[in-house]
Scaffold this motif. Structure first.
Motif, PDB file in Angstrom:
ATOM      1  N   LYS A  81      11.309  25.012  37.835  1.00 57.32           N
ATOM      2  CA  LYS A  81      11.577  24.029  36.686  1.00 57.32           C
ATOM      3  C   LYS A  81      10.672  22.585  36.579  1.00 57.32           C
ATOM      4  N   LEU A  82       9.768  22.437  35.762  1.00 60.30           N
ATOM      5  CA  LEU A  82       8.902  21.420  35.689  1.00 60.30           C
ATOM      6  C   LEU A  82       9.988  19.983  35.741  1.00 60.30           C
ATOM      7  N   THR A  83       9.907  19.180  36.617  1.00 61.32           N
ATOM      8  CA  THR A  83      10.971  18.080  36.899  1.00 61.32           C
ATOM      9  C   THR A  83       9.982  16.827  37.224  1.00 61.32           C
ATOM     10  N   SER A  84      10.453  15.628  35.988  1.00 58.42           N
ATOM     11  CA  SER A  84       9.583  14.493  36.260  1.00 58.42           C
ATOM     12  C   SER A  84      10.178  13.671  37.397  1.00 58.42           C
ATOM     13  N   TYR A  85       9.302  13.018  38.033  1.00 59.73           N
ATOM     14  CA  TYR A  85       9.992  11.988  38.928  1.00 59.73           C
ATOM     15  C   TYR A  85      10.788  10.789  38.470  1.00 59.73           C
ATOM     16  N   GLN A  86      10.596  10.606  37.115  1.00 57.10           N
ATOM     17  CA  GLN A  86      11.468   9.295  36.626  1.00 57.10           C
ATOM     18  C   GLN A  86      12.921   9.938  36.560  1.00 57.10           C
ATOM     19  N   SER A  87      13.008  11.161  36.122  1.00 56.85           N
ATOM     20  CA  SER A  87      14.336  11.942  35.564  1.00 56.85           C
ATOM     21  C   SER A  87      15.301  11.865  37.163  1.00 56.85           C
ATOM     22  N   ILE A  88      14.536  12.162  38.068  1.00 60.52           N
ATOM     23  CA  ILE A  88      15.314  12.048  39.283  1.00 60.52           C
ATOM     24  C   ILE A  88      15.263  10.839  40.110  1.00 60.52           C
ATOM     25  N   ASN A  89      14.871   9.648  39.748  1.00 60.62           N
ATOM     26  CA  ASN A  89      14.437   8.576  40.083  1.00 60.62           C
ATOM     27  C   ASN A  89      13.841   8.530  41.289  1.00 60.62           C
ATOM     28  N   LEU A  90      12.657   9.145  41.711  1.00 61.71           N
ATOM     29  CA  LEU A  90      12.011   9.246  42.803  1.00 61.71           C
ATOM     30  C   LEU A  90      10.929   8.004  42.911  1.00 61.71           C
ATOM     31  N   GLN A  91      11.163   7.580  44.030  1.00 63.29           N
ATOM     32  CA  GLN A  91      10.021   6.131  44.337  1.00 63.29           C
ATOM     33  C   GLN A  91       9.444   6.674  45.642  1.00 63.29           C
ATOM     34  N   SER A  92       8.355   6.299  45.720  1.00 63.78           N
ATOM     35  CA  SER A  92       7.328   6.443  47.061  1.00 63.78           C
ATOM     36  C   SER A  92       6.423   5.671  47.240  1.00 63.78           C
ATOM     37  N   LEU A  93       6.024   5.324  48.481  1.00 68.47           N
ATOM     38  CA  LEU A  93       4.942   4.524  48.864  1.00 68.47           C
ATOM     39  C   LEU A  93       4.112   5.372  49.796  1.00 68.47           C
ATOM     40  N   LYS A  94       2.705   5.151  49.775  1.00 66.62           N
ATOM     41  CA  LYS A  94       1.899   5.872  50.436  1.00 66.62           C
ATOM     42  C   LYS A  94       0.920   4.904  51.122  1.00 66.62           C
ATOM     43  N   VAL A  95       0.580   5.200  52.201  1.00 64.80           N
ATOM     44  CA  VAL A  95      -0.270   3.950  52.994  1.00 64.80           C
ATOM     45  C   VAL A  95      -1.342   4.789  53.426  1.00 64.80           C
ATOM     46  N   LEU A  96      -2.703   4.505  53.190  1.00 66.14           N
ATOM     47  CA  LEU A  96      -3.804   5.178  53.811  1.00 66.14           C
ATOM     48  C   LEU A  96      -4.761   4.353  54.614  1.00 66.14           C
ATOM     49  N   SER A  97      -5.285   4.782  55.798  1.00 65.20           N
ATOM     50  CA  SER A  97      -6.240   4.048  56.555  1.00 65.20           C
ATOM     51  C   SER A  97      -7.698   4.960  56.293  1.00 65.20           C
ATOM     52  N   GLU A  98      -8.712   4.553  57.085  1.00 67.94           N
ATOM     53  CA  GLU A  98      -9.766   5.224  56.765  1.00 67.94           C
ATOM     54  C   GLU A  98      -9.561   6.814  56.959  1.00 67.94           C
ATOM     55  N   SER A  99      -8.632   7.448  57.948  1.00 65.68           N
ATOM     56  CA  SER A  99      -8.558   8.793  57.860  1.00 65.68           C
ATOM     57  C   SER A  99      -7.146   9.323  57.849  1.00 65.68           C
ATOM     58  N   HIS A 100      -6.278   8.536  57.988  1.00 60.24           N
ATOM     59  CA  HIS A 100      -4.770   8.795  58.051  1.00 60.24           C
ATOM     60  C   HIS A 100      -3.921   8.355  56.822  1.00 60.24           C
ATOM     61  N   PHE A 101      -3.003   9.323  56.607  1.00 56.95           N
ATOM     62  CA  PHE A 101      -1.881   8.725  55.479  1.00 56.95           C
ATOM     63  C   PHE A 101      -0.689   8.783  55.924  1.00 56.95           C
ATOM     64  N   SER A 102       0.552   8.328  55.223  1.00 57.37           N
ATOM     65  CA  SER A 102       2.000   8.383  55.790  1.00 57.37           C
ATOM     66  C   SER A 102       2.501   7.904  54.319  1.00 57.37           C
ATOM     67  N   PHE A 103       3.376   8.705  54.127  1.00 58.27           N
ATOM     68  CA  PHE A 103       4.374   8.462  52.786  1.00 58.27           C
ATOM     69  C   PHE A 103       5.716   8.557  53.093  1.00 58.27           C
ATOM     70  N   THR A 104       6.412   7.783  52.421  1.00 58.69           N
ATOM     71  CA  THR A 104       8.038   7.832  52.473  1.00 58.69           C
ATOM     72  C   THR A 104       8.479   7.902  51.034  1.00 58.69           C
ATOM     73  N   SER A 105       9.387   8.633  50.686  1.00 54.46           N
ATOM     74  CA  SER A 105      10.124   8.832  49.232  1.00 54.46           C
ATOM     75  C   SER A 105      11.482   8.564  49.327  1.00 54.46           C
ATOM     76  N   VAL A 106      12.225   8.022  48.579  1.00 56.79           N
ATOM     77  CA  VAL A 106      13.564   8.099  48.116  1.00 56.79           C
ATOM     78  C   VAL A 106      13.774   8.615  46.851  1.00 56.79           C
ATOM     79  N   LYS A 107      15.232   8.974  46.638  1.00 59.50           N
ATOM     80  CA  LYS A 107      15.611   9.648  45.312  1.00 59.50           C
ATOM     81  C   LYS A 107      16.764   8.637  45.040  1.00 59.50           C
ATOM     82  N   GLY A 108      16.688   7.924  44.146  1.00 58.37           N
ATOM     83  CA  GLY A 108      17.660   6.839  44.071  1.00 58.37           C
ATOM     84  C   GLY A 108      17.674   5.749  45.267  1.00 58.37           C
TER      85      GLY A 108
END
Length: 131
Positions: free
Chosen positions: A38-65
């Protein structure tokens, strides 16, 4: 001498492209195909996420509500309209080294990503630079 100058220009261009994404990004909208197809919008599940990128690496954390949903980190490449993450660590059961490739476009401080499996878009993200 000309070969060295050309190599230096290519390397400089690649570094410049990667540096465009360096910083912190918050997810502002998007959608994905869930485990039930099922196609699910992030807004409909109250998903929030932050992604941090350096020159070569990434890291993200997501919360639902107010609850933890997912996290991951690894390396990335960004060139020629493609953004590719290679996972080192994650909370969602993917093997180390798993890769996710997105059609990607950066317009000012807004970053658009679409991930496809065959003819099906399985994920779409809109990120806004916060730092």
């Amino acid at each position: 001498m000309k070969k060295w100058i050309l190599l230096l220009l290519i390397c400089s261009a690649n570094t410049c492209v990667a540096s465009e994404l360096q910083g912190a990004w918050k997810l502002v909208s998007g959608e994905y195909i869930d485990q039930n197809g099922k196609l699910t919008s992030y807004q409909s599940i109250n998903l929030q996420s932050l992604k941090v990128l350096s020159e070569s690496h990434f890291s993200f954390t997501s919360v639902k509500g107010d609850s933890f949903w997912a996290a991951g980190s690894g390396t990335y490449k960004f060139a020629d309209g493609k953004y590719q993450e290679t996972l080192n660590f994650n909370s969602f059961g993917q093997s180390k080294g798993s890769q996710f490739t997105f059609d990607s476009k950066l317009v000012g401080n807004i970053w658009y990503n679409s991930r496809w499996e065959g003819e099906t878009r399985v994920e779409y993200e809109v990120w806004q630079r916060v730092e």
